[in-house]
Design a protein around this motif. Structure first.
Motif, mmCIF file in Angstrom:
data_model
loop_
_atom_site.group_PDB
_atom_site.id
_atom_site.type_symbol
_atom_site.label_atom_id
_atom_site.label_comp_id
_atom_site.label_asym_id
_atom_site.label_seq_id
_atom_site.Cartn_x
_atom_site.Cartn_y
_atom_site.Cartn_z
ATOM 1 N N TYR A 150 -7.304 0.989 -12.876
ATOM 2 C CA TYR A 150 -6.621 1.474 -11.532
ATOM 3 C C TYR A 150 -7.761 2.277 -10.705
ATOM 4 C CZ TYR A 150 -3.084 4.515 -9.117
ATOM 5 O OH TYR A 150 -2.270 4.804 -8.321
ATOM 6 N N THR A 151 -8.747 2.925 -11.388
ATOM 7 C CA THR A 151 -9.598 3.433 -10.413
ATOM 8 C C THR A 151 -10.503 2.587 -9.533
ATOM 9 O OG1 THR A 151 -9.990 5.346 -12.040
ATOM 10 C CG2 THR A 151 -11.683 4.928 -10.357
ATOM 11 N N ALA A 152 -10.805 1.293 -10.435
ATOM 12 C CA ALA A 152 -11.293 0.063 -9.449
ATOM 13 C C ALA A 152 -10.321 -0.368 -8.496
ATOM 14 C CB ALA A 152 -11.633 -0.854 -10.498
ATOM 15 N N THR A 153 -8.990 -0.504 -8.659
ATOM 16 C CA THR A 153 -8.207 -0.865 -7.649
ATOM 17 C C THR A 153 -8.131 0.007 -6.522
ATOM 18 O OG1 THR A 153 -6.776 -1.774 -9.757
ATOM 19 C CG2 THR A 153 -5.504 -1.364 -7.571
ATOM 20 N N LEU A 154 -7.837 1.204 -6.621
ATOM 21 C CA LEU A 154 -7.780 2.188 -5.678
ATOM 22 C C LEU A 154 -9.255 1.956 -4.703
ATOM 23 C CD1 LEU A 154 -6.130 5.223 -7.110
ATOM 24 C CD2 LEU A 154 -5.157 3.809 -5.833
ATOM 25 N N MET A 155 -10.291 2.209 -5.606
ATOM 26 C CA MET A 155 -11.421 2.127 -4.500
ATOM 27 C C MET A 155 -11.717 0.742 -3.925
ATOM 28 S SD MET A 155 -13.974 3.916 -7.405
ATOM 29 C CE MET A 155 -15.624 3.530 -6.410
ATOM 30 N N GLY A 156 -11.296 -0.320 -4.595
ATOM 31 C CA GLY A 156 -11.560 -1.612 -4.013
ATOM 32 C C GLY A 156 -10.672 -1.839 -2.718
ATOM 33 N N ASN A 157 -9.598 -1.508 -3.002
ATOM 34 C CA ASN A 157 -8.320 -1.752 -1.984
ATOM 35 C C ASN A 157 -8.553 -0.721 -0.786
ATOM 36 O OD1 ASN A 157 -6.595 -3.893 -2.549
ATOM 37 N ND2 ASN A 157 -6.571 -2.988 -4.530
ATOM 38 N N LEU A 158 -8.779 0.678 -1.123
ATOM 39 C CA LEU A 158 -9.121 1.631 -0.203
ATOM 40 C C LEU A 158 -10.254 1.248 0.723
ATOM 41 C CD1 LEU A 158 -8.112 4.789 -1.819
ATOM 42 C CD2 LEU A 158 -7.008 3.642 0.091
ATOM 43 N N MET A 186 -6.025 -12.396 10.298
ATOM 44 C CA MET A 186 -6.389 -13.000 8.942
ATOM 45 C C MET A 186 -6.646 -11.552 8.231
ATOM 46 S SD MET A 186 -9.312 -15.233 6.923
ATOM 47 C CE MET A 186 -10.799 -14.008 7.445
ATOM 48 N N TYR A 187 -7.261 -10.609 9.001
ATOM 49 C CA TYR A 187 -7.923 -9.535 8.265
ATOM 50 C C TYR A 187 -6.750 -8.317 8.375
ATOM 51 C CZ TYR A 187 -12.384 -11.419 7.670
ATOM 52 O OH TYR A 187 -13.442 -12.317 7.509
ATOM 53 N N PHE A 188 -5.733 -8.441 9.307
ATOM 54 C CA PHE A 188 -4.665 -7.624 9.433
ATOM 55 C C PHE A 188 -3.698 -8.022 8.142
ATOM 56 C CE2 PHE A 188 -0.031 -7.374 10.556
ATOM 57 C CZ PHE A 188 0.085 -6.449 11.026
ATOM 58 N N PHE A 189 -3.558 -9.172 7.947
ATOM 59 C CA PHE A 189 -2.820 -9.415 6.903
ATOM 60 C C PHE A 189 -3.490 -8.898 5.471
ATOM 61 C CE2 PHE A 189 -1.290 -13.105 9.411
ATOM 62 C CZ PHE A 189 0.108 -12.636 9.661
ATOM 63 N N ASN A 228 -3.036 -5.237 5.015
ATOM 64 C CA ASN A 228 -1.544 -5.096 4.407
ATOM 65 C C ASN A 228 -1.661 -5.404 2.972
ATOM 66 O OD1 ASN A 228 0.532 -4.172 6.636
ATOM 67 N ND2 ASN A 228 -1.038 -5.582 7.600
ATOM 68 N N LEU A 229 -2.166 -6.563 2.599
ATOM 69 C CA LEU A 229 -2.217 -6.892 1.220
ATOM 70 C C LEU A 229 -2.899 -5.940 0.248
ATOM 71 C CD1 LEU A 229 -1.692 -9.136 -0.729
ATOM 72 C CD2 LEU A 229 -4.016 -10.017 -0.519
ATOM 73 N N SER A 230 -3.969 -5.447 0.914
ATOM 74 C CA SER A 230 -4.838 -4.156 -0.039
ATOM 75 C C SER A 230 -3.674 -2.913 -0.162
ATOM 76 C CB SER A 230 -5.940 -3.894 0.667
ATOM 77 O OG SER A 230 -6.901 -4.826 0.736
ATOM 78 N N CYS A 253 2.255 -11.167 13.854
ATOM 79 C CA CYS A 253 1.910 -10.874 12.466
ATOM 80 C C CYS A 253 2.886 -9.831 12.247
ATOM 81 C CB CYS A 253 0.410 -10.425 12.857
ATOM 82 S SG CYS A 253 -0.748 -11.541 13.275
ATOM 83 N N THR A 254 2.792 -8.939 13.061
ATOM 84 C CA THR A 254 3.924 -7.653 12.547
ATOM 85 C C THR A 254 5.458 -8.079 11.953
ATOM 86 O OG1 THR A 254 2.755 -6.143 14.326
ATOM 87 C CG2 THR A 254 4.782 -5.408 13.358
#
Length: 310
Positions: free
Chosen positions: A33-41, A57-60, A63-65, A139-140
């Motif tokens: 979970y810590t790795a998930t938060l750090m990676g996505n943040l 592409m990076y907007f999506f 949002n995926l993160s 995109c929105t």
């Protein structure tokens, strides 16, 4: 049915084993979970601050993160506490809430991955019109539509599941309130619910995965017509991360919800559940950063700035 005592809380059976195993699972979930938060943040931060990554592409991907953080946060903190303390109780309303948000974010991610495949299709097959077709408004809208379908499914699944009767002892053979596991704990006839689960989730998986397949069918055909080897390699490299993410997510989603054995194999489901609730949200930023030259370049730029500022 009236002779049974209705439940006001459930017991999450989780994984059987001695105290050492439970503490080990709590530690494992905490690390993941810590790795998930750090990676996505980290992914959200680098996309936000780097002007080179301000594209559809990076907007999506941003949002995926965000979605992966929410998706994992619905399940993992509660599971960590359950394993660490041995307290397996979850209230009736708490279980319904967990199921609602897990279904919302899980379904939305299905549609997100389909939207991201469409984005790659437009970028490679219609590069000159890419910025026109994939405008900020479009995109929105695509993000909003993904959440809309996620909301429809979570209302359907949660509403139907908690319209069933639940009697003592209220044991759920899972470490969180997933639809198949909660349904199996019911003392009502669940045949209609099982059919709806299979039909709705099967339809979602088929529709979204078909969009992905059609998009990549056109992408592959376009790439094969590119004359230079370098051009083919560059075009294909923009898609490999997404293909890996799609394969992981849809493979596990189909195993859990898209085939008739989903209700009858809870023990197998627990292991697969760990994968798609915790491991995949952790892996997505790794997949997209390690396989993406632009993200790696952005990280390098900002790390260099930080070093020189110090």
């Amino acid at each position: 049915m009236k002779n049974h005592t209705k439940v006001t809380q459930f017991f999450l059976e989780g994984f059987e084993g001695h105290l050492g195993l439970q503490l080990g699972l709590s530690l494992l979930f905490t690390l993941l979970y810590t790795a998930t938060l750090m990676g996505n943040l980290g992914m959200i931060a680098i996309i936000t601050v780097d002007a080179h990554l301000h594209s559809p592409m990076y907007f999506f991907l941003k949002n995926l993160s965000l979605l992966d953080i929410c998706y994992s946060s619905v399940i993992t903190p509660k599971a960590m506490l359950t394993f660490a303390t041995g307290n397996k109780v979850i209230s009736y309303n708490g279980c319904a809430t967990q199921m609602f948000f897990f279904s919302l974010f899980g379904t939305t991610e299905c549609f997100f991955l389909a939207v991201m495949a469409y984005d790659r299709f437009v970028a490679i097959c219609n590069p000159l019109l890419y910025k026109v077709i994939m405008s900020k408004k479009t995109c929105t809208l695509l993000v909003a539509v993904s959440y809309f379908f996620g909301f429809l499914n979570c209302c359907t699944q949660t509403g139907l599941t908690f319209s069933l009767s639940y009697c003592e002892p209220g044991e759920i053979n899972q470490f969180f309130c997933d639809v198949p596991a909660v349904m199996k704990a019911s003392c009502s006839d669940t045949f209609v619910n099982e059919i709806v689960l299979l039909a709705v989730c099967g339809l979602i998986i088929i529709v979204t995965f078909t969009i992905v397949l059609i998009s990549y069918g056109y992408i592959v055909a376009t790439i094969l017509n590119i004359p230079s080897v370098e051009g083919k390699r560059k075009a294909f490299s923009t898609c490999t991360s997404h293909i890996m993410a799609v394969s992981l997510f849809f493979g596990t989603a189909f195993f859990m919800y898209g085939q008739p054995g989903a209700i009858s194999s809870p023990n197998q489901g627990k292991v697969v559940s760990v994968f798609y609730t915790i491991v995949i949200p952790m892996m997505n930023p790794l997949i997209y950063s390690l396989r993406n030259k632009e993200v790696k370049a952005a990280l390098k730029r900002h790390l260099t700035k930080m070093i020189f500022l110090h």
